[in-house]
Design an enzyme around this catalytic site. Structure first.
Site, short mmCIF file in Angstrom:
data_model
loop_
_atom_site.label_atom_id
_atom_site.label_comp_id
_atom_site.label_asym_id
_atom_site.label_seq_id
_atom_site.Cartn_x
_atom_site.Cartn_y
_atom_site.Cartn_z
CD1 TRP A 247 -3.02 12.47 4.49
CD2 TRP A 247 -1.94 12.39 2.53
NE1 TRP A 247 -3.93 12.74 3.49
CE2 TRP A 247 -3.30 12.71 2.28
CE3 TRP A 247 -1.08 12.30 1.44
CZ2 TRP A 247 -3.80 12.92 1.00
CZ3 TRP A 247 -1.57 12.50 0.16
CH2 TRP A 247 -2.92 12.81 -0.04
CG HIS B 218 -7.63 4.17 0.84
ND1 HIS B 218 -7.15 3.71 -0.36
CD2 HIS B 218 -6.66 4.98 1.36
CE1 HIS B 218 -5.93 4.21 -0.55
NE2 HIS B 218 -5.62 4.98 0.47
CD GLU C 94 -6.54 6.45 6.06
OE1 GLU C 94 -5.43 6.90 6.38
OE2 GLU C 94 -6.95 6.46 4.88
CD GLN D 257 -7.16 11.14 -1.51
OE1 GLN D 257 -6.00 10.77 -1.60
NE2 GLN D 257 -7.90 10.89 -0.44
CG ASP E 97 -0.63 5.18 3.54
OD1 ASP E 97 -0.93 5.41 2.36
OD2 ASP E 97 -1.39 5.44 4.48
CG HIS F 184 -1.22 7.02 -1.50
ND1 HIS F 184 -2.44 7.18 -2.14
CD2 HIS F 184 -1.48 6.30 -0.39
CE1 HIS F 184 -3.39 6.59 -1.44
NE2 HIS F 184 -2.82 6.04 -0.37
CG HIS G 160 -1.92 1.13 1.21
ND1 HIS G 160 -3.25 0.92 0.92
CD2 HIS G 160 -1.79 2.46 1.44
CE1 HIS G 160 -3.90 2.08 0.98
NE2 HIS G 160 -3.02 3.03 1.30
#
Length: 421
Positions: free
Chosen positions: A315, A210, A213, A152, A309, A59, A57
């Site tokens: 983030w 996802h 979360e 997203q 991630d 991005h 996982h």
């Protein structure tokens, strides 16, 4: 004659003093005292040889963008999403490609040779999609990059997102993604799961959503995902990522939920570094850490992988592509400190995500591709404890990232020694 023999290897399952023979990019022998010669021989000197690390996982479209357009001051998931929304209109395809390629270089140096990356499809230009499709082809000789079409901003909440997601799949994106907890209502979240699972079934694709979360224990979209997985015959092709609401759910409900996930053949992907950074931000004390119930999922027979991630993006300001750092954090947060549990954490960044991604030819068996990592550690637990240095990284039997051993020489009265790692 073989192309390569790695001598005196320790293997992740505990076998010691084994040799690994390689010919034409494949493993052709794994046995003690291999009676063969090779064009090249490497003495592993009893250190750990493992298949490469796998990140289930990530991005990659946002990686290495930290500080653009500004820093996430609150540290929350929602501010990160808002920042990404501000950044998207200014993105340039070449910049995405260069950042992604730089991260892939980091990954190879850490022995990370397979990554599943979610890519945002809620930009009408599909700029990031086109960029990462280009990256996927460029890194193919040395890294497997699997792409997830990720809405997203919500596949129902964002106008035109479903059509954009389908366009991304038409362009060659591999996996159907979703984010049901970000839809406007629980009902629309559930509807998004149904639509996306049916799309995956229609196209014969895998699913990675996802899911939940959030710290909200009433966010239960993993239940819906498991239901539609069974209904549509998608067992073994579906993963729920994050699942952090399970951390806050009551035990009775979870006692019903875990068998459902297991029966549906749905895998779980936790992201330890991010889950404990983003979750519990609205708590005072006691303060939740948010990572999903990894030991309980494993005990129920659910495959659990760990993902990185984010690395240096809206983030998360840290990270280096080191999956041992991810596993190290995961075992601490989940309190998985028995010998068996620590080995499960190592599996969560190697063999388990390889199965979830459907990687072919992965492993240390005869016939597998000779993708190997030699670690400066004597066993799996030591590798986790030290976040072991990578001495060699091989792709199809070719060394792609060599490195010298690391250590510190002490100059102390009566205590002269060299510390490893």
């Amino acid at each position: 004659m073989l192309d390569l023999i790695l001598r005196h290897c320790t293997l992740p399952d505990g076998r010691r003093d084994h040799d690994i023979g390689v010919r034409e990019g494949r493993i052709v022998a794994v046995e003690p005292a291999l009676a063969a010669t090779a064009a090249e021989e490497v003495d592993a000197a009893g250190q750990l040889v493992t298949p490469p690390f796998v990140d289930a996982h990530f991005h990659m479209d946002s990686t290495l963008s930290y500080g653009l357009p500004r820093v996430n001051q609150s540290g929350t998931l929602l501010e990160g999403i808002a920042l990404w929304g501000e950044l998207k209109p200014t993105l340039m395809q070449d910049a995405i490609v260069e950042r992604a390629l730089a991260y892939c270089d980091w990954a190879v140096g850490k022995g990370l040779l397979s990554i599943r990356s979610h890519v945002d499809v809620c930009d009408p230009r599909l700029l990031a999609v086109e960029a990462l499709l280009q990256v996927r082809e460029r890194v193919k000789p040395y890294l497997d990059l699997q792409l997830v079409a990720f809405p997203q901003d919500g596949v129902l909440r964002s106008p035109g997102a479903l059509a954009l997601l389908k366009r991304a799949l038409d362009l060659g994106v591999d996996v159907v993604g979703g984010i049901p907890h970000f839809e406007r209502t629980m009902g629309e979240g559930a509807e998004s799961v149904r639509l996306l699972c049916e799309l995956a079934a229609e196209r014969g694709l895998r699913v990675d959503m996802h899911c939940d979360e959030t710290d909200d224990p009433l966010s239960r979209h993993i239940e819906t995902l498991s239901f539609h997985t069974q209904r549509l015959g998608l067992q073994g092709r579906v993963a729920g990522s994050h699942l952090t609401s399970m951390h806050s759910m009551d035990n009775y409900y979870v006692s019903k939920l875990l068998p459902l996930i297991a029966e549906a053949g749905v895998a779980a992907i936790a992201n330890p570094l991010i889950n404990i950074t983003l979750q519990g931000r609205h708590d005072t004390y006691p303060k939740r850490r948010g990572m999903t119930r990894v030991p309980e999922l494993l005990a129920a027979g659910v495959p659990v992988a760990f993902g990185h991630d984010c690395v240096m993006d809206p983030w998360y300001s840290l990270g280096s592509g080191d999956m041992l750092e991810v596993a190290h954090m995961g075992l601490h947060v989940a309190q998985m400190t028995s010998q068996a549990a620590m080995r499960q954490c190592f599996d969560a960044v190697t063999t388990t995500p390889a199965r979830i991604l459907g990687l072919e030819g992965y492993g240390l068996d005869v016939g597998c591709r000779a993708d190997l990592v030699l670690l400066q550690a004597r066993d799996v637990v030591e590798a986790l404890r030290l976040r072991a240095h990578r001495l060699l990284v091989l792709r199809a039997g070719r060394v792609v990232a060599p490195s010298e051993p690391v250590g510190t020489r002490l100059d102390l009265p009566g205590r002269g020694a060299t510390l490893r790692g």
